[in-house]
Design a protein around this motif. Sequence first.
Motif, PDB file in Angstrom:
ATOM      1  N   ARG A 135       0.868  -1.174   0.000  1.00  0.00           N
ATOM      2  CA  ARG A 135       0.000   0.000   0.000  1.00  0.00           C
ATOM      3  C   ARG A 135       0.910   1.232   0.000  1.00  0.00           C
ATOM      4  NH1 ARG A 135      -3.786  -2.411   4.945  1.00  0.00           N
ATOM      5  NH2 ARG A 135      -3.975  -4.507   4.029  1.00  0.00           N
ATOM      6  N   ARG A 136       0.903   1.951  -1.125  1.00  0.00           N
ATOM      7  CA  ARG A 136       1.810   3.090  -1.228  1.00  0.00           C
ATOM      8  C   ARG A 136       1.384   4.007  -2.377  1.00  0.00           C
ATOM      9  NH1 ARG A 136       4.535  -1.160  -4.008  1.00  0.00           N
ATOM     10  NH2 ARG A 136       5.668  -0.521  -5.881  1.00  0.00           N
ATOM     11  N   ALA A 137       1.839   5.257  -2.307  1.00  0.00           N
ATOM     12  CA  ALA A 137       1.724   6.153  -3.448  1.00  0.00           C
ATOM     13  C   ALA A 137       2.734   5.704  -4.490  1.00  0.00           C
ATOM     14  CB  ALA A 137       1.980   7.582  -3.020  1.00  0.00           C
ATOM     15  N   LEU A 138       2.345   5.791  -5.758  1.00  0.00           N
ATOM     16  CA  LEU A 138       3.164   5.227  -6.827  1.00  0.00           C
ATOM     17  C   LEU A 138       3.355   6.247  -7.951  1.00  0.00           C
ATOM     18  CD1 LEU A 138       4.398   2.364  -7.673  1.00  0.00           C
ATOM     19  CD2 LEU A 138       2.382   2.193  -9.131  1.00  0.00           C
ATOM     20  N   PRO A 139       4.444   7.007  -7.927  1.00  0.00           N
ATOM     21  CA  PRO A 139       4.716   7.902  -9.060  1.00  0.00           C
ATOM     22  C   PRO A 139       4.873   7.097 -10.343  1.00  0.00           C
ATOM     23  CG  PRO A 139       6.130   8.426  -7.182  1.00  0.00           C
ATOM     24  CD  PRO A 139       5.470   7.118  -6.877  1.00  0.00           C
ATOM     25  N   LEU A 140       4.370   7.640 -11.438  1.00  0.00           N
ATOM     26  CA  LEU A 140       4.415   6.950 -12.724  1.00  0.00           C
ATOM     27  C   LEU A 140       5.388   7.643 -13.667  1.00  0.00           C
ATOM     28  CD1 LEU A 140       0.618   6.257 -13.390  1.00  0.00           C
ATOM     29  CD2 LEU A 140       2.271   4.849 -12.138  1.00  0.00           C
ATOM     30  N   ARG A 141       6.094   6.842 -14.444  1.00  0.00           N
ATOM     31  CA  ARG A 141       7.002   7.359 -15.461  1.00  0.00           C
ATOM     32  C   ARG A 141       6.235   7.622 -16.759  1.00  0.00           C
ATOM     33  NH1 ARG A 141      11.295   2.767 -15.879  1.00  0.00           N
ATOM     34  NH2 ARG A 141      11.558   3.813 -17.899  1.00  0.00           N
ATOM     35  N   THR A 142       6.497   8.752 -17.359  1.00  0.00           N
ATOM     36  CA  THR A 142       5.803   9.066 -18.608  1.00  0.00           C
ATOM     37  C   THR A 142       6.336   8.258 -19.785  1.00  0.00           C
ATOM     38  OG1 THR A 142       7.322  10.914 -18.995  1.00  0.00           O
ATOM     39  CG2 THR A 142       5.251  11.398 -17.865  1.00  0.00           C
ATOM     40  N   ASP A 143       7.498   7.613 -19.628  1.00  0.00           N
ATOM     41  CA  ASP A 143       8.052   6.807 -20.715  1.00  0.00           C
ATOM     42  C   ASP A 143       7.807   5.319 -20.520  1.00  0.00           C
ATOM     43  OD1 ASP A 143       9.722   6.504 -18.527  1.00  0.00           O
ATOM     44  OD2 ASP A 143      11.570   6.439 -19.711  1.00  0.00           O
TER      45      ASP A 143
END
Length: 326
Positions: free
Chosen positions: A235-243
């Motif tokens: 359970r965590r916040a998950l930054p996403l890569r635009t590539d």
Amino acid sequence: MPSTLADFRFAPSFDVAVASRVGAGPATRSENQDNFVVIDFDGRACHLHDQLPVITTIAGWPAGHGRLAVLDGMGGHGHGREAAEALAAGLLAMPPCTALAALTANLDVLHAMLQAQFADGAGATGRPGTTLTLLELPPGAAPLLYHVGDSRLYELDAQQATALTVDHVPTTGAAIAGRLGEADWWREVHGRHAPQIAQAFILGNAFADPSRLSDGLFALTPANLPCWLAHLPDRRALPLRTDAAYLLATDGFWSCAQPDMLVARWPALLADAPAAATLVERLFALMENEPPAGVQPDNLTALVLRPLPRHADETALPLDDDATNY
């Protein structure tokens, strides 16, 4: 064969597509016990009921908020399809969450409610269960990940497919207890496939006490995971890569003799920067046309989320130092 569903409204942030099928190849199961949930930015929702997609609109859903999930009902415990359908319906009724604490609290309540609902019919087969791998998409913030079971979230780029979740299987329990090291864990979990599970929604968990099935859900956190898995809490916040592209999938996609070799072929499917729907179709085509050695009959569900490029005049989320993540 059911078509890929991609008529969702996640612009300008994401491109989303999903497909769920009873299997691939000549040998398949008798029914599809997988499920999925998509709620787009307009509150338009899709899930499976009686193995067919149902589209509804959720009244009062806030604009710009989304929810994505894949579910794999546990057929070996009986009522697997019904368990996944009940959880999917619960996810459609659950209010939108903008913080991890609220998401966790709502899902804990839903787990307990469904556990009570299925208690009377458990009988000799025991409680049913279903996996849940979910991304909550609050407006203007990093997605929130919530994971239970052995479905997975993968990050795909041109070089590799990286698992962003930890399977809730007995092998992970052995690693938590210090009986298994990183190389052995990786070989057992990603180098082969065993149809065993240590935790599922509705079912409960065998992490807290391996000698019995406990009612609640047991979160894997940096405090209880071995150091080499501590960066992958459930359970965590998950930054996403635009590539990159993000794949939520059930274990039918790696139910074979050497799953790591199959997964290693996925980055090549990103050639020509395909749309989410095209990537979903390529994943299914790989299973259908080039089945891996030792493939087992299993249901297949794949949900792809692709972050969309941002134009300079759009309001964007904060970028990482390398300008590839948000």
